[in-house]
Design a protein around this motif. Structure first.
Motif, mmCIF file in Angstrom:
data_model
loop_
_atom_site.group_PDB
_atom_site.id
_atom_site.type_symbol
_atom_site.label_atom_id
_atom_site.label_comp_id
_atom_site.label_asym_id
_atom_site.label_seq_id
_atom_site.Cartn_x
_atom_site.Cartn_y
_atom_site.Cartn_z
ATOM 1 N N LEU A 166 0.847 -1.204 0.000
ATOM 2 C CA LEU A 166 0.000 0.000 0.000
ATOM 3 C C LEU A 166 0.872 1.240 0.000
ATOM 4 C CD1 LEU A 166 -2.202 -1.094 3.015
ATOM 5 C CD2 LEU A 166 -2.920 -1.200 0.636
ATOM 6 N N ASP A 167 0.297 2.311 -0.507
ATOM 7 C CA ASP A 167 0.977 3.609 -0.430
ATOM 8 C C ASP A 167 0.545 4.271 0.880
ATOM 9 O OD1 ASP A 167 2.118 6.043 -0.709
ATOM 10 O OD2 ASP A 167 0.826 6.718 -2.364
ATOM 11 N N PHE A 212 -1.134 7.752 0.594
ATOM 12 C CA PHE A 212 -2.528 7.769 0.157
ATOM 13 C C PHE A 212 -3.448 7.639 1.373
ATOM 14 C CE2 PHE A 212 -6.477 6.412 -1.571
ATOM 15 C CZ PHE A 212 -6.512 6.884 -2.887
ATOM 16 N N LEU A 215 -7.224 18.205 -4.775
ATOM 17 C CA LEU A 215 -8.514 17.614 -4.407
ATOM 18 C C LEU A 215 -8.525 17.321 -2.909
ATOM 19 C CD1 LEU A 215 -8.912 15.232 -7.480
ATOM 20 C CD2 LEU A 215 -9.888 17.500 -7.139
ATOM 21 N N ARG A 238 -0.821 -0.883 -7.631
ATOM 22 C CA ARG A 238 0.101 0.165 -7.214
ATOM 23 C C ARG A 238 0.113 1.340 -8.173
ATOM 24 N NH1 ARG A 238 5.718 -2.169 -5.112
ATOM 25 N NH2 ARG A 238 4.946 -3.839 -3.780
ATOM 26 N N PHE A 280 -5.058 -1.862 4.884
ATOM 27 C CA PHE A 280 -5.521 -0.519 4.560
ATOM 28 C C PHE A 280 -6.355 0.057 5.695
ATOM 29 C CE2 PHE A 280 -8.042 2.754 2.636
ATOM 30 C CZ PHE A 280 -7.285 3.250 1.597
ATOM 31 N N GLU A 281 -7.359 -0.695 6.109
ATOM 32 C CA GLU A 281 -8.288 -0.194 7.116
ATOM 33 C C GLU A 281 -7.568 0.090 8.429
ATOM 34 O OE1 GLU A 281 -11.014 -3.065 8.560
ATOM 35 O OE2 GLU A 281 -12.297 -1.588 9.522
ATOM 36 N N VAL A 288 -3.671 8.114 -8.932
ATOM 37 C CA VAL A 288 -4.732 8.788 -8.183
ATOM 38 C C VAL A 288 -4.121 9.799 -7.208
ATOM 39 C CG1 VAL A 288 -6.614 8.465 -6.524
ATOM 40 C CG2 VAL A 288 -6.367 6.884 -8.429
ATOM 41 N N SER A 289 -3.012 9.389 -6.557
ATOM 42 C CA SER A 289 -2.328 10.309 -5.640
ATOM 43 C C SER A 289 -1.848 11.550 -6.382
ATOM 44 C CB SER A 289 -1.121 9.627 -4.995
ATOM 45 O OG SER A 289 -1.552 8.671 -4.072
ATOM 46 N N GLN A 291 -6.027 10.405 3.132
ATOM 47 C CA GLN A 291 -7.428 10.051 3.327
ATOM 48 C C GLN A 291 -7.859 10.303 4.773
ATOM 49 O OE1 GLN A 291 -8.633 6.769 1.053
ATOM 50 N NE2 GLN A 291 -10.203 6.096 2.491
ATOM 51 N N TYR A 321 -12.169 3.750 -5.677
ATOM 52 C CA TYR A 321 -11.988 5.161 -5.304
ATOM 53 C C TYR A 321 -13.298 5.894 -5.499
ATOM 54 C CZ TYR A 321 -7.302 3.522 -6.280
ATOM 55 O OH TYR A 321 -6.163 2.791 -6.302
ATOM 56 N N LEU A 355 -11.188 12.782 -1.766
ATOM 57 C CA LEU A 355 -10.870 11.649 -2.642
ATOM 58 C C LEU A 355 -10.603 10.438 -1.739
ATOM 59 C CD1 LEU A 355 -10.329 10.576 -5.452
ATOM 60 C CD2 LEU A 355 -7.999 11.446 -5.280
ATOM 61 N N ILE A 356 -11.499 9.463 -1.852
ATOM 62 C CA ILE A 356 -11.445 8.337 -0.908
ATOM 63 C C ILE A 356 -11.017 7.048 -1.600
ATOM 64 C CG2 ILE A 356 -12.845 6.886 0.630
ATOM 65 C CD1 ILE A 356 -14.753 9.377 0.780
ATOM 66 N N GLY A 357 -10.134 6.361 -0.924
ATOM 67 C CA GLY A 357 -9.785 5.007 -1.391
ATOM 68 C C GLY A 357 -10.561 4.001 -0.553
ATOM 69 N N VAL A 358 -11.183 3.033 -1.224
ATOM 70 C CA VAL A 358 -11.940 2.017 -0.488
ATOM 71 C C VAL A 358 -11.097 0.755 -0.398
ATOM 72 C CG1 VAL A 358 -14.062 0.680 -0.402
ATOM 73 C CG2 VAL A 358 -14.090 3.009 -1.296
ATOM 74 N N TYR A 359 -10.360 0.647 0.700
ATOM 75 C CA TYR A 359 -9.516 -0.526 0.963
ATOM 76 C C TYR A 359 -8.659 -0.899 -0.236
ATOM 77 C CZ TYR A 359 -12.958 -0.758 4.626
ATOM 78 O OH TYR A 359 -13.774 -0.443 5.655
ATOM 79 N N GLY A 360 -8.248 0.096 -0.976
ATOM 80 C CA GLY A 360 -7.393 -0.213 -2.119
ATOM 81 C C GLY A 360 -8.118 -0.911 -3.250
ATOM 82 N N ARG A 385 -4.675 13.844 -7.034
ATOM 83 C CA ARG A 385 -5.065 14.588 -5.843
ATOM 84 C C ARG A 385 -4.141 15.808 -5.665
ATOM 85 N NH1 ARG A 385 -6.617 12.343 -0.730
ATOM 86 N NH2 ARG A 385 -5.618 10.378 -1.274
ATOM 87 N N HIS A 386 -2.865 15.545 -5.848
ATOM 88 C CA HIS A 386 -1.866 16.578 -5.632
ATOM 89 C C HIS A 386 -1.965 17.692 -6.674
ATOM 90 C CE1 HIS A 386 1.796 18.061 -3.903
ATOM 91 N NE2 HIS A 386 2.342 18.160 -5.113
ATOM 92 N N TRP A 444 5.872 2.975 0.050
ATOM 93 C CA TRP A 444 5.213 1.666 0.002
ATOM 94 C C TRP A 444 5.445 0.892 1.292
ATOM 95 C CZ3 TRP A 444 1.825 1.605 -3.625
ATOM 96 C CH2 TRP A 444 2.064 2.253 -4.831
ATOM 97 N N PRO A 459 5.475 8.210 -3.470
ATOM 98 C CA PRO A 459 4.758 7.243 -2.617
ATOM 99 C C PRO A 459 5.703 6.511 -1.658
ATOM 100 C CG PRO A 459 4.537 6.703 -4.969
ATOM 101 C CD PRO A 459 5.409 7.892 -4.890
ATOM 102 N N ASP A 483 8.881 -2.916 -8.095
ATOM 103 C CA ASP A 483 8.452 -2.321 -9.375
ATOM 104 C C ASP A 483 8.331 -0.822 -9.257
ATOM 105 O OD1 ASP A 483 4.867 -2.585 -9.230
ATOM 106 O OD2 ASP A 483 6.335 -2.689 -7.633
ATOM 107 N N ASP A 487 -8.191 13.944 5.314
ATOM 108 C CA ASP A 487 -9.440 14.403 4.688
ATOM 109 C C ASP A 487 -10.617 14.147 5.627
ATOM 110 O OD1 ASP A 487 -8.002 15.049 2.486
ATOM 111 O OD2 ASP A 487 -8.887 13.529 1.147
ATOM 112 N N ASP A 540 -2.849 3.544 -7.741
ATOM 113 C CA ASP A 540 -2.664 4.354 -6.539
ATOM 114 C C ASP A 540 -1.789 5.571 -6.836
ATOM 115 O OD1 ASP A 540 -4.203 3.005 -4.803
ATOM 116 O OD2 ASP A 540 -2.583 1.871 -3.842
ATOM 117 N N VAL A 541 -0.688 5.315 -7.540
ATOM 118 C CA VAL A 541 0.249 6.406 -7.822
ATOM 119 C C VAL A 541 -0.435 7.490 -8.642
ATOM 120 C CG1 VAL A 541 2.373 7.014 -9.021
ATOM 121 C CG2 VAL A 541 2.255 4.921 -7.646
#
Lengths: 657, 228
Positions: A499-500, A503, B207, B192, A538-539, B198-199, A507, B223, B215-220, B202-203, A533, A531, A657, A510, B195-196
């Motif tokens: 995960l990032d 991000f 946003l 990944r 996540f939660e 979307v981030s 959130q 969005y 801007l919400i991520g739902v457990y990856g 936002r920047h 990593w 990012p 990656d 926010d 994510d990059v």
């Protein structure tokens, strides 16, 4: 499931032990390796028991006294003739002369003896089967023809000598080439008009003397073990000299069977027998007397053939498996000790009661092995059972120390296994503790706001939502916190994803933005652009950041700025770490107080009065739990500009990656 | 607009049904999953609101039946769940739900989500070609973004993605759908990279709540761009 596995292992263990015991018993009973042990048992039985001394048998001994009177051996056969005459005059049932007359003496003496023998008509003479001194072939040596012709019977006086030099048994019929010769004692019985008891087969063939010249090799039939009446001397003797001198009353001879033989040690007719204690040998004539007694009473012992003996050994060997599985180890141990005596007792019983000889050594040996083998299998199956339970425990119980250990159980030592069980027990203890905390939480913390709302509603007077909502919201948020914590405690690193971190932090910021704004606060994001990593949930991480921000909003001074920051740096010894933190103004700094905030159910003091703390007091405990589950840490520290900083450190994912 | 509402708690259904009718929806309430599935397959509903926990057939199972029977003709589905664990929500999304709301429900959130999924049939149709959001202007025809009047330079991919987000404000966009539409399924790297991007969006476009965005991520897994 595990129970069934245990049982099937037990059955298999039982079979394995049974097989080994069987092999031991069969090898022991059939190979002959344990014959000495068998003979020891037999001899012990002979020593411990005595037979009845019959009153119709008289032994006439060529003893030291007689030698003193008649001079050196061999005596003139005229003396023997006088003995026969003297004995015969007393009217015995039969006379056995256990003296070899294989060489002629003087014609007059030979004739005198032959006459006496013929006159008496009840005299049995011995035949010796011996190894020729030259050439090494086995020959039958009868008395000289003159005596043989005069005798009423001719019988073999040979005794079977075991490997250990002991005379234990006789062959009922024996001979060179053909087992044609009966025993001396048997001929004596026949001449005396007595019949042997029990099964005494006749010689399988009788062949004329001359026809057997060409035959060679010893043929033996119907071997029997002797049961001795007692040790040497158990049967009373009459001295040869006394008979000749007329010192023996005729009444003590009349109607009885008389056996004449040498007892003087110098004459060499001696045997080692099971009853010869202290190396005291038994004179040949006494051995013959024992054979006579055995034949007449039917107490000669037959040996069990190999297969029935092996079968009996096998049955006895398997018997311990009937009771071993049912007994506790200590009882089983003593039972096993006791069991060793059982085949011996069985063997002695069969010997005494049925006149069969069952060699018990194989069964005894397998009895000796039964307990250790069984214990070994049992321990092994207990270990396997323990392993299964340990694996199950490892699967059921979360926690670092158990993780992955399930597969390694097989390589663990016994002590380690025990330690592991103890760890599992501690874990159960811990879970119990948690359960109690949970109950306390539900019964008190969670119930209080609900009760308050219910009370207001029941009161009826004051039912406005703004009065009812706060306690209900509090209860709901507590339940939420509690469930989240339960989930966090069950987090599994194997299910985490890359995960990032940034991000998630954005959130969280926010989400808390409106709450901060309501208190006149702002959240400043000091987050890198690239990012960061991490491998995580996540939660859980979002909640961590949210909790820290929420605390800052709730406890920080109004109209100040909250800083949410993150960076990546190398730290020893954990390697490269991602770190995020929340900073806010704080009136006073007491390190011990902040450290205690990370404890469970601990609520911080709210900066603004008149406001009850929200939540269950699980916020920071949650943060620390989640950090721990991710392999990281959480803590509080004083920042440079007098602010308080709560931070979380997490290992960085290996970016491929 | 006709809504099929599955909820086995009558009291709860009354309240929520009231909200929906008030908002102008035509609501059919079902307390049985079996009946609900039958009705949706037979009738023409514009959307569904399913509760997770129903005695006979759970919302997830109803959804599975509908997907088998209706396939492309599926009306949009919003899930109502008392469980907000990642696993549960991911399960709902994987089963084909378009969005979810967590109990206790908030009226504005529920109506906003429902409205967002019901707009699906007419994507872009009702939208002006130029959207004005305070300091941010989005020009769909010219594929340009202006922040305080300055054009923001972005790659083609990022532009595609950002325009897609602005066409679907308030709607849950699963990562799979983003990959399908923006990267035309050509994205191998998976989550990944999304994510990059979307981030970055936002920047670049600011946003953040300060400018009325979330801007919400739902457990990856997805969005959602929300206008506060």
């Amino acid at each position: 499931m595990s129970g069934r596995v245990f049982v099937s292992h037990r059955t298999r263990g039982l079979l394995a032990v049974g097989l080994v015991l069987l092999l031991i018993a069969l090898a022991g009973s059939m190979s002959g390796a344990l014959r000495r042990l068998d003979n020891l048992v037999f001899d012990l039985g002979q020593i411990l028991s005595r037979g009845a001394v019959p009153d119709d048998l008289v032994l006439v001994a060529i003893d030291e006294e007689s030698l003193g009177q008649f001079g050196r051996w061999p005596w003139s056969r005229e003396i023997h003739a006088r003995l026969i005459d003297a004995l015969c005059a007393a009217r015995p049932a039969a006379i056995g002369l256990d003296i070899a007359f294989s060489e002629p003496q003087s014609p007059a003496a030979d004739a005198a003896l032959a006459r006496a023998i013929r006159r008496c008509g009840k005299v049995v003479l011995p035949l010796v089967i011996e190894m020729e001194s030259a050439g090494g072939s086995i020959v039958e040596t009868p008395p000289i023809p003159a005596l043989w012709n005069a005798a009423a019977g001719l019988g073999r006086i040979g005794v079977y000598i075991d490997e250990d030099g002991m005379a234990r048994s006789v062959d009922l019929n024996e001979g060179v080439g053909v087992a044609a010769w009966p025993l001396f004692a048997r001929e004596l019985l026949r001449v005396g008009g007595l019949t042997p008891a029990g099964s005494v087969p006749e010689p399988s063939a009788r062949i004329a003397w001359g026809a057997r010249e060409a035959a060679h090799g010893l043929a033996q039939e119907e071997r029997r073990r002797l049961q001795f009446v007692g040790p040497p001397g158990a049967l009373p003797y009459i001295s040869y000299a006394d008979v000749i001198e007329g010192r023996v009353p005729a009444a003590s001879i009349a109607g009885r069977t008389v056996m004449v033989g040498a007892t003087a040690v110098g004459l060499g007719d001696q045997f080692s027998t099971p009853v010869s204690a202290h190396a005291q040998p038994m004179p040949g004539v006494e051995v013959q007397a024992n054979i006579w007694i055995g034949l007449r009473a039917g107490t000669l012992v037959r040996e069990l053939p190999a297969w029935p003996a092996a079968l009996l050994s096998a049955v006895l060997a398997l018997m311990p498996l009937l009771w071993l599985p049912r007994l506790m180890p200590s009882v089983a141990f003593f039972a096993s000790l006791f069991w060793i005596a059982v085949p011996v007792a069985f063997s002695v019983g069969v010997l005494r009661g049925l006149q069969w000889w069952f060699p018990p050594a194989g069964a005894v040996l397998s009895g000796l092995f039964a307990y250790p083998l069984w214990s070994w299998r049992h321990l092994e199956s207990a270990r396997r059972h323990l392993d299964i339970e340990l694996r199950e425990l490892g699967g059921v119980l979360p926690g670092e120390e158990q993780e992955g250990a399930g597969g390694k159980v097989g390589k663990m030592g016994f002590e380690q296994r025990i330690a592991w069980v103890q760890a599992a027990r501690q874990r159960v203890h811990y879970l119990e503790e948690q359960r109690r905390e949970t109950l306390a939480f539900i019964s008190h913390d969670l119930r209080a706001p609900l009760a308050s709302a219910v009370q207001r509603l029941e009161d009826g007077a004051d039912c406005r939502p703004e009065q009812l909502l706060p306690p209900l919201r509090r209860a709901q948020s507590m339940a939420q916190d509690f469930l989240r914590l339960a989930r966090a405690e069950a987090l599994d690193r194997r299910e985490m994803k890359t995960l990032d971190l940034l991000f998630i932090l954005h959130q969280a910021a926010d989400e808390l933005y409106p709450a901060a704004r309501n208190r006149g606060m702002s959240i400043e994001r000091r987050l890198p652009e690239e990012p960061v990593w991490i491998v995580g949930d996540f939660e859980a991480i979002e909640r961590c950041a949210g909790n820290l921000l929420q605390n800052a909003v709730a406890h920080g001074s109004p109209d100040t700025r909250i800083v949410l920051g993150a960076d990546v740096e190398r730290r020893e010894p954990s390697g490269i770490c991602a770190r995020f933190w929340v900073e806010n103004e704080c009136a006073e700094w007491r390190p011990e107080r902040f450290e205690r905030l990370f404890e469970k159910f601990r609520r911080g003091e709210s900066s603004h009065e008149n406001r009850r703390p929200e939540g269950a007091g699980l916020g920071l405990y949650y943060v620390r739990t989640v950090a721990g589950k991710h392999g990281g840490h959480a803590g509080a520290e004083r920042a440079a500009d007098g602010k308080i900083r709560f931070w979380v450190e997490l290992p960085v994912a290996e970016t491929t990656d | 607009m006709k809504i099929a509402y599955l909820e086995d708690d009558a009291g709860y259904a009354e309240v929520v049904g009231g909200w929906l009718r008030e908002a102008g929806y035509d609501v059919d309430w079902f307390s049985s999953g079996v009946e609900c599935a039958r009705a949706v397959i037979a009738g023409s509903y514009d959307g569904c609101l399913f509760d997770w926990m129903v005695a006979d057939l759970s919302g997830i199972e109803v959804l599975a039946r509908l997907r088998i029977r209706l396939n492309q003709a599926m009306p949009p589905v919003v899930f109502v769940t008392g469980r907000d664990g990642e696993r549960d929500i991911v399960e709902a999304l994987d089963a084909g739900a378009d969005d979810y709301v967590v109990k206790p429900l908030s009226k504005p959130v529920l109506l906003a989500r429902l409205q967002a999924v019901l707009r699906r049939h007419g994507v872009g149709e009702g939208l002006p070609s130029v959207q004005e959001f305070g300091r941010l202007t989005v020009d769909h025809d010219r594929r340009l973004f202006f922040l305080d009047g300055d054009a923001i330079k972005m790659t083609v991919r990022d532009t595609d993605m950002a325009l897609y987000f602005f066409k679907n404000i308030g709607r849950l966009l699963t990562r799979d759908r983003l990959i399908e539409i923006v990267w035309a399924r050509s994205l191998e790297a998976g989550g990944r990279t999304v994510d990059v991007h979307v981030s970055k969006m936002r920047h670049r476009l600011g946003l953040t709540p300060e400018f009325g965005w979330r801007l919400i991520g739902v457990y990856g897994r997805g969005y959602r761009l929300e206008r506060l």
